[in-house]
Design an enzyme around this catalytic site. Sequence first.
Site, short mmCIF file in Angstrom:
data_model
loop_
_atom_site.label_atom_id
_atom_site.label_comp_id
_atom_site.label_asym_id
_atom_site.label_seq_id
_atom_site.Cartn_x
_atom_site.Cartn_y
_atom_site.Cartn_z
N SER A 195 -3.25 9.05 -1.37
CA SER A 195 -3.36 7.86 -2.20
C SER A 195 -2.15 7.75 -3.12
CB SER A 195 -4.69 7.92 -2.97
OG SER A 195 -4.96 6.69 -3.61
N HIS A 217 -3.20 4.63 1.94
CA HIS A 217 -4.27 3.65 2.17
C HIS A 217 -4.13 2.51 1.16
CE1 HIS A 217 -7.37 5.24 -1.03
NE2 HIS A 217 -6.14 5.32 -1.46
#
Length: 337
Positions: free
Chosen positions: A87, A110
């Site tokens: 992330s 993501h």
Amino acid sequence: MSRTNKPWYTLKNQSGNAELMIYDVIGDWAGLSARQLVDTLKTIDIDAITVRINSPGGSVFDGIAIYNALRYHPANITVRIEGLAASIASVIAMAGDTVQMAENALFMIHNPFGWVSGEADDLRRTAGMLDKARDSIAMTYSERCGLPVAEIVTLMAEETWFTAAEAKEKGLIDSIDKPVQLAASFDLSLFNHAPPVKMEPPAPKPATKTVKNEPEDIDALAIVRLCNQAGYPELAEACIRDKQNPDQVREKFQDCESIKSLCAAAHAPDLAAGFIQSANTVDEVRAALFEKLTANAPSVNNTLTPDQQQNIIKPLIDTAAVYRNRNGQTSPQTTQA
């Protein structure tokens, strides 16, 4: 993911080289904020900074601020991904002039996500903000690896996990180092497509003196997600600081709803946020609202003036006369002396 009592980052400024270690959830907790880190980095006048990363991510905007502070620092930045760069932690890794990755480490990208409550316009504004954050992050990856932004956006939408070899093939890292022995400290089930990878724990250390009644470790990322999902992101820091478990956090949400209902009933819905932020209990809020309502009520003066006390108040209806008329009686003659 288990939580330790250690801070989420440490920064050591040694002679000729500084070392920044990001080894937990990124964000403001345990008395440390991203702003503190950024402000400290600005004051460091040094030739080289090594950034060691093992983090599942955290606050998007905190991570972007850290990335920018490192990217534009005059020092040479070496990033070492030692366990997990997922992330926003993977975005911070892109700030390195050189990016190294342990052979057994993982790299994940993501789409940013979040929760919001409100009207349709509130939801649309949040969706637009997330789209802008996604595009900014995709551009950051693209500038390092050279892949088109559109391809990066597709990989982000699919929540793509890379091994060290795959990350190097895509150009996200520069080199692969020997495996690093780390404890499996993060619950990857929080993500949608995490691979079934378990890191081997390090060799046991000599026994140390145990402390009784030590508070149970708290899953900070789970608490943050829980607060965001319930529409109370401002409560996450306090819940983590107080080491509250998920059940305790949910009870806090119920109290928040009760506080909102009390404020709405008192025609003072704007006060709810302040009561919640100040950690007032439901009973305290009820008492405060009662005091506010009674304080604003107009006072009633039940006393009579001297003139009013001398006057005889005549009734609006002479009930005695009505009774005499009903029985055919007449008023008695008045005798004057």
